[in-house]
Design a protein around this motif. Structure first.
Motif, mmCIF file in Angstrom:
data_model
loop_
_atom_site.group_PDB
_atom_site.id
_atom_site.type_symbol
_atom_site.label_atom_id
_atom_site.label_comp_id
_atom_site.label_asym_id
_atom_site.label_seq_id
_atom_site.Cartn_x
_atom_site.Cartn_y
_atom_site.Cartn_z
ATOM 1 N N TRP A 52 -3.816 9.540 -0.622
ATOM 2 C CA TRP A 52 -3.240 8.194 -0.509
ATOM 3 C C TRP A 52 -4.102 7.307 0.391
ATOM 4 O O TRP A 52 -4.354 6.147 0.068
ATOM 5 C CB TRP A 52 -1.810 8.338 0.013
ATOM 6 C CG TRP A 52 -1.051 7.083 0.266
ATOM 7 C CD1 TRP A 52 -0.522 6.227 -0.653
ATOM 8 C CD2 TRP A 52 -0.699 6.555 1.553
ATOM 9 N NE1 TRP A 52 0.144 5.205 -0.017
ATOM 10 C CE2 TRP A 52 0.044 5.383 1.334
ATOM 11 C CE3 TRP A 52 -0.933 6.979 2.860
ATOM 12 C CZ2 TRP A 52 0.550 4.616 2.383
ATOM 13 C CZ3 TRP A 52 -0.430 6.222 3.900
ATOM 14 C CH2 TRP A 52 0.297 5.055 3.651
ATOM 15 N N ARG B 214 -1.901 -3.006 5.021
ATOM 16 C CA ARG B 214 -2.348 -1.613 4.891
ATOM 17 C C ARG B 214 -2.247 -0.866 6.215
ATOM 18 O O ARG B 214 -1.772 0.275 6.264
ATOM 19 C CB ARG B 214 -3.784 -1.597 4.366
ATOM 20 C CG ARG B 214 -4.378 -0.223 4.281
ATOM 21 C CD ARG B 214 -5.794 -0.285 3.757
ATOM 22 N NE ARG B 214 -6.504 0.921 4.105
ATOM 23 C CZ ARG B 214 -7.815 1.002 4.172
ATOM 24 N NH1 ARG B 214 -8.571 -0.040 3.881
ATOM 25 N NH2 ARG B 214 -8.390 2.136 4.504
ATOM 26 N N ASN C 112 -5.984 3.938 -0.841
ATOM 27 C CA ASN C 112 -5.794 2.645 -0.184
ATOM 28 C C ASN C 112 -7.120 2.025 0.226
ATOM 29 O O ASN C 112 -7.313 0.821 0.102
ATOM 30 C CB ASN C 112 -4.876 2.783 1.031
ATOM 31 C CG ASN C 112 -3.421 2.926 0.640
ATOM 32 O OD1 ASN C 112 -3.048 2.710 -0.513
ATOM 33 N ND2 ASN C 112 -2.600 3.313 1.596
ATOM 34 N N GLU D 232 -0.107 2.574 6.862
ATOM 35 C CA GLU D 232 -0.805 3.795 7.241
ATOM 36 C C GLU D 232 -0.418 4.267 8.640
ATOM 37 O O GLU D 232 -0.346 5.472 8.888
ATOM 38 C CB GLU D 232 -2.305 3.604 7.094
ATOM 39 C CG GLU D 232 -2.699 3.473 5.631
ATOM 40 C CD GLU D 232 -4.175 3.261 5.381
ATOM 41 O OE1 GLU D 232 -4.970 3.207 6.362
ATOM 42 O OE2 GLU D 232 -4.553 3.150 4.195
ATOM 43 N N GLN E 111 -8.366 -1.341 -1.687
ATOM 44 C CA GLN E 111 -7.837 -2.304 -0.709
ATOM 45 C C GLN E 111 -7.764 -3.720 -1.286
ATOM 46 O O GLN E 111 -6.708 -4.346 -1.269
ATOM 47 C CB GLN E 111 -8.701 -2.279 0.556
ATOM 48 C CG GLN E 111 -8.517 -3.449 1.504
ATOM 49 C CD GLN E 111 -7.144 -3.536 2.145
ATOM 50 O OE1 GLN E 111 -6.460 -2.535 2.317
ATOM 51 N NE2 GLN E 111 -6.732 -4.731 2.489
ATOM 52 N N HIS F 121 0.810 -1.219 0.000
ATOM 53 C CA HIS F 121 0.000 0.000 0.000
ATOM 54 C C HIS F 121 0.845 1.273 0.000
ATOM 55 O O HIS F 121 0.297 2.371 -0.091
ATOM 56 C CB HIS F 121 -0.965 -0.016 1.190
ATOM 57 C CG HIS F 121 -2.005 -1.071 1.057
ATOM 58 N ND1 HIS F 121 -1.769 -2.376 1.439
ATOM 59 C CD2 HIS F 121 -3.249 -1.024 0.560
ATOM 60 C CE1 HIS F 121 -2.853 -3.091 1.180
ATOM 61 N NE2 HIS F 121 -3.764 -2.299 0.643
#
Length: 126
Positions: free
Chosen positions: A76, A100, A80, A104, A84, A50
């Motif tokens: 972004w 992810r 994502n 993040e 996903q 990601h």
């Protein structure tokens, strides 16, 4: 840690970004596009699925090891969330780490730290 060969994933990111640079929005061909680590490699030396975006050469070079401006961070995060499943499925084919939440969380920490130290002056934008 060694970087993976990222050319194999360019067509996928080209497709989900509709052939445009993540940063400036200009059209970029698959061949001319470059895979950028959204969280710069110099800060986070892992190729997590990601964390990748397609950028044109100019944006990728100028961004270098900087964090992109906050509106790109928000873009972004939306990207994502929207893609996903597609990112997970495609990147698992190439044995990339798919996490992810990890990507993040790392990004959130760097953005908070950079803003705290530099306010808006610590971020790159085209």
């Amino acid at each position: 840690m060694d970087r993976n060969n990222l050319s194999q994933i360019k067509p996928f990111f080209h497709k989900i970004q509709k052939g445009c640079c993540f940063y400036c929005g200009q059209k970029v061909s698959i061949n001319a596009g470059e895979i950028d680590h959204f969280i710069p490699w110099s800060l986070y030396q892992y190729d997590t699925a990601h964390n990748f975006v397609l950028a044109d050469k100019t944006c990728n070079t100028r961004k270098s090891n900087k964090l992109a401006a906050n509106h790109f961070y928000e873009k972004w995060l939306r990207r994502n969330a929207q893609f996903q499943t597609e990112i997970t499925e495609e990147m698992e084919k190439y044995n990339f780490l798919v996490d992810r939440q990890r990507s993040e969380s790392i990004a959130k920490n760097y953005y908070l730290q950079t803003f705290k130290l530099h306010e808006d002056h610590g971020f790159w934008q085209p």
